[in-house]
Design a protein around this motif. Structure first.
Motif, mmCIF file in Angstrom:
data_model
loop_
_atom_site.group_PDB
_atom_site.id
_atom_site.type_symbol
_atom_site.label_atom_id
_atom_site.label_comp_id
_atom_site.label_asym_id
_atom_site.label_seq_id
_atom_site.Cartn_x
_atom_site.Cartn_y
_atom_site.Cartn_z
ATOM 1 N N CYS A 39 0.802 -1.220 0.000
ATOM 2 C CA CYS A 39 0.000 0.000 0.000
ATOM 3 C C CYS A 39 0.829 1.261 0.000
ATOM 4 O O CYS A 39 0.302 2.342 -0.243
ATOM 5 C CB CYS A 39 -0.937 -0.005 1.211
ATOM 6 S SG CYS A 39 -2.334 -1.113 1.016
ATOM 7 N N ASP A 40 2.112 1.157 0.273
ATOM 8 C CA ASP A 40 2.898 2.380 0.413
ATOM 9 C C ASP A 40 3.769 2.658 -0.814
ATOM 10 O O ASP A 40 4.651 3.484 -0.775
ATOM 11 C CB ASP A 40 3.778 2.293 1.664
ATOM 12 C CG ASP A 40 4.744 1.120 1.611
ATOM 13 O OD1 ASP A 40 4.619 0.291 0.686
ATOM 14 O OD2 ASP A 40 5.607 1.030 2.509
ATOM 15 N N ARG A 41 3.499 1.974 -1.936
ATOM 16 C CA ARG A 41 4.328 2.186 -3.109
ATOM 17 C C ARG A 41 3.484 1.994 -4.359
ATOM 18 O O ARG A 41 2.999 0.903 -4.635
ATOM 19 C CB ARG A 41 5.507 1.215 -3.116
ATOM 20 C CG ARG A 41 6.517 1.510 -4.239
ATOM 21 C CD ARG A 41 7.716 0.594 -4.145
ATOM 22 N NE ARG A 41 7.387 -0.787 -4.474
ATOM 23 C CZ ARG A 41 7.488 -1.790 -3.610
ATOM 24 N NH1 ARG A 41 7.878 -1.573 -2.385
ATOM 25 N NH2 ARG A 41 7.190 -3.018 -3.977
ATOM 26 N N PHE A 42 3.270 3.053 -5.108
ATOM 27 C CA PHE A 42 2.526 2.924 -6.351
ATOM 28 C C PHE A 42 2.826 4.107 -7.248
ATOM 29 O O PHE A 42 3.316 5.134 -6.808
ATOM 30 C CB PHE A 42 1.022 2.814 -6.098
ATOM 31 C CG PHE A 42 0.402 4.060 -5.518
ATOM 32 C CD1 PHE A 42 -0.092 5.058 -6.348
ATOM 33 C CD2 PHE A 42 0.305 4.230 -4.141
ATOM 34 C CE1 PHE A 42 -0.668 6.205 -5.823
ATOM 35 C CE2 PHE A 42 -0.266 5.378 -3.616
ATOM 36 C CZ PHE A 42 -0.754 6.370 -4.452
ATOM 37 N N GLY A 43 2.516 3.950 -8.517
ATOM 38 C CA GLY A 43 2.683 5.042 -9.459
ATOM 39 C C GLY A 43 2.018 4.682 -10.769
ATOM 40 O O GLY A 43 2.081 3.531 -11.200
ATOM 41 N N LEU A 44 1.354 5.640 -11.396
ATOM 42 C CA LEU A 44 0.712 5.415 -12.684
ATOM 43 C C LEU A 44 1.696 5.825 -13.770
ATOM 44 O O LEU A 44 2.066 6.991 -13.882
ATOM 45 C CB LEU A 44 -0.577 6.234 -12.783
ATOM 46 C CG LEU A 44 -1.422 6.025 -14.046
ATOM 47 C CD1 LEU A 44 -1.931 4.590 -14.093
ATOM 48 C CD2 LEU A 44 -2.597 6.996 -14.069
ATOM 49 N N THR A 45 2.137 4.868 -14.568
ATOM 50 C CA THR A 45 3.192 5.131 -15.537
ATOM 51 C C THR A 45 2.676 5.217 -16.968
ATOM 52 O O THR A 45 3.442 5.393 -17.892
ATOM 53 C CB THR A 45 4.252 4.021 -15.460
ATOM 54 O OG1 THR A 45 3.618 2.758 -15.702
ATOM 55 C CG2 THR A 45 4.907 4.002 -14.090
ATOM 56 N N GLY A 46 1.377 5.058 -17.156
ATOM 57 C CA GLY A 46 0.798 5.132 -18.500
ATOM 58 C C GLY A 46 -0.668 5.464 -18.406
ATOM 59 O O GLY A 46 -1.176 5.774 -17.328
ATOM 60 N N PRO A 47 -1.383 5.402 -19.519
ATOM 61 C CA PRO A 47 -2.814 5.705 -19.491
ATOM 62 C C PRO A 47 -3.582 4.672 -18.680
ATOM 63 O O PRO A 47 -3.202 3.504 -18.593
ATOM 64 C CB PRO A 47 -3.216 5.655 -20.971
ATOM 65 C CG PRO A 47 -2.180 4.785 -21.621
ATOM 66 C CD PRO A 47 -0.907 5.043 -20.864
ATOM 67 N N SER A 48 -4.699 5.105 -18.068
ATOM 68 C CA SER A 48 -5.561 4.181 -17.336
ATOM 69 C C SER A 48 -6.140 3.153 -18.302
ATOM 70 O O SER A 48 -6.312 3.410 -19.496
ATOM 71 C CB SER A 48 -6.702 4.936 -16.647
ATOM 72 O OG SER A 48 -6.219 5.741 -15.601
ATOM 73 N N VAL A 49 -6.470 1.981 -17.781
ATOM 74 C CA VAL A 49 -7.067 0.926 -18.586
ATOM 75 C C VAL A 49 -8.485 0.677 -18.103
ATOM 76 O O VAL A 49 -8.855 1.034 -16.981
ATOM 77 C CB VAL A 49 -6.242 -0.373 -18.499
ATOM 78 C CG1 VAL A 49 -4.856 -0.160 -19.054
ATOM 79 C CG2 VAL A 49 -6.187 -0.882 -17.065
ATOM 80 N N VAL A 50 -9.295 0.069 -18.963
ATOM 81 C CA VAL A 50 -10.659 -0.297 -18.591
ATOM 82 C C VAL A 50 -10.624 -1.699 -17.995
ATOM 83 O O VAL A 50 -10.168 -2.643 -18.635
ATOM 84 C CB VAL A 50 -11.592 -0.258 -19.817
ATOM 85 C CG1 VAL A 50 -12.989 -0.720 -19.420
ATOM 86 C CG2 VAL A 50 -11.639 1.142 -20.404
ATOM 87 N N LEU A 51 -11.073 -1.810 -16.742
ATOM 88 C CA LEU A 51 -11.030 -3.085 -16.038
ATOM 89 C C LEU A 51 -12.436 -3.609 -15.789
ATOM 90 O O LEU A 51 -13.400 -2.841 -15.723
ATOM 91 C CB LEU A 51 -10.298 -2.921 -14.703
ATOM 92 C CG LEU A 51 -8.834 -2.505 -14.769
ATOM 93 C CD1 LEU A 51 -8.299 -2.239 -13.368
ATOM 94 C CD2 LEU A 51 -8.001 -3.566 -15.463
ATOM 95 N N ASP A 52 -12.546 -4.895 -15.646
ATOM 96 C CA ASP A 52 -13.817 -5.539 -15.307
ATOM 97 C C ASP A 52 -14.158 -5.180 -13.862
ATOM 98 O O ASP A 52 -13.483 -5.624 -12.928
ATOM 99 C CB ASP A 52 -13.677 -7.055 -15.474
ATOM 100 C CG ASP A 52 -14.987 -7.791 -15.315
ATOM 101 O OD1 ASP A 52 -15.922 -7.249 -14.676
ATOM 102 O OD2 ASP A 52 -15.091 -8.938 -15.816
ATOM 103 N N ARG A 53 -15.188 -4.391 -13.659
ATOM 104 C CA ARG A 53 -15.497 -3.905 -12.318
ATOM 105 C C ARG A 53 -16.143 -4.967 -11.440
ATOM 106 O O ARG A 53 -16.344 -4.728 -10.253
ATOM 107 C CB ARG A 53 -16.386 -2.662 -12.401
ATOM 108 C CG ARG A 53 -15.655 -1.491 -13.050
ATOM 109 C CD ARG A 53 -16.310 -0.168 -12.742
ATOM 110 N NE ARG A 53 -15.558 0.933 -13.345
ATOM 111 C CZ ARG A 53 -15.712 2.205 -12.995
ATOM 112 N NH1 ARG A 53 -16.598 2.537 -12.062
ATOM 113 N NH2 ARG A 53 -15.011 3.148 -13.571
ATOM 114 N N ARG A 54 -16.447 -6.120 -11.985
ATOM 115 C CA ARG A 54 -16.906 -7.217 -11.129
ATOM 116 C C ARG A 54 -15.783 -7.705 -10.230
ATOM 117 O O ARG A 54 -16.034 -8.149 -9.103
ATOM 118 C CB ARG A 54 -17.413 -8.382 -11.975
ATOM 119 C CG ARG A 54 -18.691 -8.141 -12.732
ATOM 120 C CD ARG A 54 -19.007 -9.324 -13.627
ATOM 121 N NE ARG A 54 -17.985 -9.545 -14.648
ATOM 122 C CZ ARG A 54 -17.957 -10.598 -15.452
ATOM 123 N NH1 ARG A 54 -18.865 -11.554 -15.343
ATOM 124 N NH2 ARG A 54 -17.003 -10.718 -16.375
#
Length: 308
Positions: A39-54
């Protein structure tokens, strides 16, 4: 049809259905890999993707911190581990008793909470990542749950109902396990090393009423029956039939169907009990039943022909 054992991206259509072999092996998905991030390490390195929200916890206002590297959200939350503390509770598609039941938690199953508001907890089942809302008061701190209920419905001496797959801890006292839910007969339980035939477990549900989103003998749907039976056999499967169809190995052309193979139709799944018959929870009969595969094929084909 598929036989549950290695993942394959190809699918062979047989008269409108898929067949998977009888030893499903769940694969690691992109979302599952993301869930392993701290939980203490993240970063968005490209465009967001569409994920299955289920199976990916994201709303307009918040998302699971595990998705931070692949999807943008205004806020991210670290999951808080909880467990189901009641015999069973519906998982709903919105924070309301009027929300549609999309799945069901049973006693002792883990639920990872991302948000609590108005008495409702939003998050996902730890076993299959299925996302939804459950009442906050149906949850409690997690336990190990080293024993599982191995019959469709068990009762403790305290009057508690425990459904197949419920997880409990306790102390063995003669032929009983003394647990927080009361004393439960050991004959109704299984330890972590127990081995089961998923078809035999599914047959214990014969006659159980069909309930969309259900996972117990009081009400169960097609994919819930397959998930419970295979899960008890040590083979975790996703919640919905289309997700289950993506986890197995298709039968080769001309390969004979055998006990435990999964037969997939549009929006439906059943389990073969031999080369010709399948057991499934179906809205057609309103319960868990055994039918010849040929009858189910014919009914499916007729429904498709009637469709405009």
């Amino acid at each position: 049809m598929t036989r549950t054992a290695a993942t394959s991206s190809s699918r062979r259509r047989v008269k409108g259905q898929n067949f998977l072999k009888a030893s499903v092996n769940s694969s690691t998905t992109q979302a599952e890999r993301a869930h392993a991030k701290p939980c203490d390490r993240f970063g968005l390195t490209g465009p967001s993707v569409v994920l299955d929200r289920r199976i990916n916890a994201v709303r307009g206002d918040i998302a699971d911190i595990a998705l931070a590297g692949i999807l943008f959200a205004p806020h991210y939350a670290c999951p808080m581990a909880r467990r189901c503390a009641v015999p069973s509770v519906p998982v709903r598609d919105r924070a309301s008793e009027h929300g549609a039941q999309i799945s069901e938690l049973i006693f002792g199953e883990s639920f990872d909470v991302l948000d609590i508001s108005g008495g409702w907890a939003w998050g996902y089942s730890a076993a299959d990542h299925y996302v939804g809302y459950v009442p906050e008061d149906a949850l409690a701190p997690p336990l190990e749950g080293s024993w599982r209920v191995a019959v469709p419905e068990a009762r403790s001496d305290a009057g508690e109902t425990l459904f197949m797959g419920s997880r409990i801890d306790g102390i063995v006292d003669g032929d009983l396990l003394t647990s927080a839910a009361g004393a439960v007969a050991l004959d109704d339980l299984a330890g972590p090393d127990a081995v089961f035939d998923p078809v035999s477990l599914a047959e214990l549900f014969l006659g159980a009423p069909y309930l969309l989103g259900g996972r117990t003998v009081r009400g169960i749907d097609c994919s819930g029956l397959v998930q419970i039976a295979y899960g008890m056999a040590g083979i975790p499967l996703p919640r919905d039939s289309d997700l289950q169809a993506a986890t197995g190995t298709p039968l080769a052309e001309g390969e004979a169907r055998r006990r435990g193979d999964l037969a997939f139709f549009p929006g439906h799944v059943g389990m073969m009990i031999d080369g010709e018959r399948m057991i499934h929870a179906t809205a057609h009969s309103g319960n868990v039943t055994i039918e010849p595969l040929a009858d189910v094929e014919a009914r499916t084909t007729a429904a498709q022909v009637r469709r405009p």
